[in-house]
Design an enzyme around this catalytic site. Sequence first.
Site, PDB file in Angstrom:
ATOM      1  N   ALA A 368       0.766  -1.252   0.000  1.00 43.81           N
ATOM      2  CA  ALA A 368       0.000   0.000   0.000  1.00 43.81           C
ATOM      3  C   ALA A 368       0.797   1.302   0.000  1.00 43.81           C
ATOM      4  CB  ALA A 368      -0.948   0.003   1.179  1.00 43.81           C
ATOM      5  N   ALA A 369       2.054   1.287   0.458  1.00 45.40           N
ATOM      6  CA  ALA A 369       2.760   2.568   0.632  1.00 45.40           C
ATOM      7  C   ALA A 369       3.210   3.137  -0.716  1.00 45.40           C
ATOM      8  CB  ALA A 369       3.980   2.364   1.523  1.00 45.40           C
ATOM      9  N   PRO A 370       3.171   4.443  -0.855  1.00 45.01           N
ATOM     10  CA  PRO A 370       2.873   5.456   0.165  1.00 45.01           C
ATOM     11  C   PRO A 370       1.385   5.757   0.332  1.00 45.01           C
ATOM     12  CG  PRO A 370       3.571   6.519  -1.850  1.00 45.01           C
ATOM     13  CD  PRO A 370       3.682   5.049  -2.097  1.00 45.01           C
ATOM     14  N   GLY A 372      -1.148   6.251  -2.338  1.00 38.31           N
ATOM     15  CA  GLY A 372      -1.929   6.933  -3.384  1.00 38.31           C
ATOM     16  C   GLY A 372      -3.200   6.157  -3.699  1.00 38.31           C
ATOM     17  N   LYS A 373      -3.032   4.866  -3.864  1.00 35.58           N
ATOM     18  CA  LYS A 373      -4.203   4.059  -4.240  1.00 35.58           C
ATOM     19  C   LYS A 373      -5.068   3.759  -3.021  1.00 35.58           C
ATOM     20  CE  LYS A 373      -1.638   2.272  -8.139  1.00 35.58           C
ATOM     21  NZ  LYS A 373      -0.300   2.725  -7.663  1.00 35.58           N
ATOM     22  N   ASP A 435      -1.004  -4.042  -5.963  1.00 36.37           N
ATOM     23  CA  ASP A 435      -0.220  -3.132  -6.800  1.00 36.37           C
ATOM     24  C   ASP A 435       1.233  -3.539  -6.536  1.00 36.37           C
ATOM     25  OD1 ASP A 435       0.261  -0.915  -8.461  1.00 36.37           O
ATOM     26  OD2 ASP A 435       0.605   0.364  -6.728  1.00 36.37           O
ATOM     27  N   CYS A 492       3.668  -1.071 -12.538  1.00 37.27           N
ATOM     28  CA  CYS A 492       4.102   0.027 -13.399  1.00 37.27           C
ATOM     29  C   CYS A 492       5.237  -0.489 -14.298  1.00 37.27           C
ATOM     30  CB  CYS A 492       4.520   1.255 -12.601  1.00 37.27           C
ATOM     31  SG  CYS A 492       5.752   0.944 -11.338  1.00 37.27           S
TER      32      CYS A 492
HETATM   33  C1  SAM Z   1       4.312  -0.385  -6.342  1.00 32.71           C
HETATM   34  S1  SAM Z   1       4.559  -0.016  -4.699  1.00 32.71           S
HETATM   35  C2  SAM Z   1       2.942   0.272  -4.069  1.00 32.71           C
HETATM   36  C3  SAM Z   1       2.430   1.668  -4.268  1.00 32.71           C
HETATM   37  C4  SAM Z   1       1.101   1.906  -3.615  1.00 32.71           C
HETATM   38  N1  SAM Z   1       0.127   0.948  -4.042  1.00 32.71           N
HETATM   39  C5  SAM Z   1       0.590   3.299  -3.898  1.00 32.71           C
HETATM   40  O1  SAM Z   1      -0.252   3.473  -4.783  1.00 32.71           O
HETATM   41  O2  SAM Z   1       0.992   4.251  -3.248  1.00 32.71           O
HETATM   42  C6  SAM Z   1       4.877  -1.605  -4.080  1.00 32.71           C
HETATM   43  C7  SAM Z   1       5.033  -1.632  -2.587  1.00 32.71           C
HETATM   44  O3  SAM Z   1       5.122  -2.981  -2.194  1.00 32.71           O
HETATM   45  C8  SAM Z   1       5.963  -3.054  -1.073  1.00 32.71           C
HETATM   46  N2  SAM Z   1       6.371  -4.452  -0.939  1.00 32.71           N
HETATM   47  C9  SAM Z   1       7.437  -5.075  -1.472  1.00 32.71           C
HETATM   48  N3  SAM Z   1       7.439  -6.365  -1.119  1.00 32.71           N
HETATM   49  C10 SAM Z   1       6.345  -6.567  -0.359  1.00 32.71           C
HETATM   50  C11 SAM Z   1       5.804  -7.686   0.306  1.00 32.71           C
HETATM   51  N4  SAM Z   1       6.384  -8.885   0.254  1.00 32.71           N
HETATM   52  N5  SAM Z   1       4.663  -7.542   1.021  1.00 32.71           N
HETATM   53  C12 SAM Z   1       4.055  -6.341   1.079  1.00 32.71           C
HETATM   54  N6  SAM Z   1       4.531  -5.233   0.489  1.00 32.71           N
HETATM   55  C13 SAM Z   1       5.662  -5.350  -0.222  1.00 32.71           C
HETATM   56  C14 SAM Z   1       7.073  -2.087  -1.419  1.00 32.71           C
HETATM   57  O4  SAM Z   1       7.757  -1.691  -0.258  1.00 32.71           O
HETATM   58  C15 SAM Z   1       6.289  -0.959  -2.075  1.00 32.71           C
HETATM   59  O5  SAM Z   1       5.936   0.002  -1.139  1.00 32.71           O
END
Ligand code: SAM
Length: 586
Positions: A368-370, A372-373, A435, A492
């Site tokens: 979910a971070a940061p 936006g969605k 995402d 993305c």
């Molecule tokens: C593409 S970004 C998500 C952006 C977010 N959906 C937004 O719209 O702001 C992918 C996120 O997945 C996290 N991530 C990576 N591996 C993960 C895991 N095994 N479990 C959960 N989150 C993970 C990353 O730290 C990153 O913040």
Amino acid sequence: MGRKANWSEKPKSGPGRKARKQPAPSFPGMIGSGPGGGGGGISKHRKKKQFGGPGGKKRSSYPQNDGRKLKPGQPYRKSNESKKSSKPIDKKVTRNVRDASDSEEDEEEKQVMGSNSEGDEGMSDNEPTMETGSGSEDGSDDEAMQDDFSGSDGEAPDSGLEDGDQNGDGQKDEDKDDKLTKWHKLANINGSSDDADKIDFPEGQEPTFDVQVVVDRIKDVISTLLDFKTRREEGRSRSEYISLLTSDLCQYYGYNEYLMERIMQVFPLGELQDALDAADAPRPMTIRTNTLKCRRRELAQALIARGVNLDPVGKWSKVGLVVYSSQVPVGATPEYLAGHYMIQGAASFLPVMALGPQENERILDMCAAPGGKSTHIAALMKNTGTLLANEFNKDRAKALIGNFHRMGVKNSVICSYDGRKLPEVMKGFDRVLLDAPCSGSGVISKDSSTKTQRDAIDIQRTNTKQKELIMAAIDCLDATSQTGGYLVYSTCSILPEENEEVVALALRKRNVKLVPTGLDFGTPGFVNFQGKRFHPTMNLTRRFYPHSHNMDGFFVAKFKKFSNSNPVVKVDDEEEEEAEGSGEQE
Ligand SMILES: C[S@@+](CC[C@H](N)C(=O)[O-])C[C@H]1O[C@@H](n2cnc3c(N)ncnc32)[C@H](O)[C@@H]1O
């Protein structure tokens, strides 16, 4: 938090009005300039010598560069000249680009923004170089993380590939002379290719580096490959031409060979230059209205009054605004600080639109971070029901918390698990958004280091993680949900390894089917790719490209889970899949 905006204020005069009278702003930085344009490669040279010959006249026409103005979502149609030469090199990679409807704004919006404004048709010519300031926030996963409280304006895009794995932009700082030397070596160029029928293949001589030679040769080789029977030099094979083209494109655009080859598989030859040019050009700045706190019209009024030159993002979104220029830092206005909007790439609206959150549902945002969605989901749920926002990286989860506070999200629980373990923690969700962390190959303008730092091992590792995450995401869903049972998978990235292949595995290993995303533009996902045949419903998934849709490269797939049990997959099949990836070999 900031001073209260006067929503009743009419933008008859003042800086906003003035801003609209300014000459049409253009896309930031054109090709090769600006923060994203300088990736690897020869962008500085490219500014002077674009395709189409000396004098900088571009042959390939990126939307804002041929006098047309496009907003995110508007399709770019090639010039007649390009159309004529747009024969795909291989039928397998021929794409059908579905046009989005033109963005005629509704009357209400026109009244607010002013009709006939320069921006009505889309983006203009000057880069909106927004200072986002320390509070600036980027709601998009795939964009520079302006909102993670780091205070940095030019951070790497958030592909979330690894926790904290975003690369510094060493490429940008590379010494120009070293770069040239490297290019010389790589180029192995001799002579000019003025004569389109006679392409000078490097034959091992010491190269003489000349950008124009490379540019001309790229053009000539592409023309030859598009009309191979008549234009080929006797005795030269197609693969010789392709490897020369690959090498020249790597030099010109600054990619490593691995990624360039992958990209060349994705786009038909006639589209390739447009795709590569557009990948380097920064996308328009867009913001998403937080409907938990205000309406788009009110937000637009307030920002126009502050000197922000903006327009609705397009007919496809009721909450997006495209910002052409601003007299104030868009990431530090009182409205921003009060949570009235999120700075967010237009493409990152799409997964949430496809998810279609409903009030009173239980929804999981797995990565979910940061936020936006996630904050978009909460807004569509109108702060009802329960939103579980998960982020593995604890530092990034802090940005999520900050954004939820700022945006007034109250229906959520934030947690920090490895998404792959979530089914052991909680299941039974009506909808799940995955995402996924990815290579970021769709957001190269935001992190040019992607061009050189993604290799086969890297993509394989990402692919494995994405497959594990998608299985877990499906396991968290409740197939018997009265209102949902839907998963949206997005990245993305434009690479099929991270998209169709991941989707294909989910289709095999879980009781899910693909359903329409509900997005009325985008290019269908690949049903066939490089000899792999995917399920015919793969055409329900959607791909978005900078050169076609004026937004970041993105992939969106929507699944419906139809049973909480899992299909029986034969052991042989599993072994085969692991050996070959998830598509069937043709
Ligand atoms: C593409 S970004 C998500 C952006 C977010 N959906 C937004 O719209 O702001 C992918 C996120 O997945 C996290 N991530 C990576 N591996 C993960 C895991 N095994 N479990 C959960 N989150 C993970 C990353 O730290 C990153 O913040």
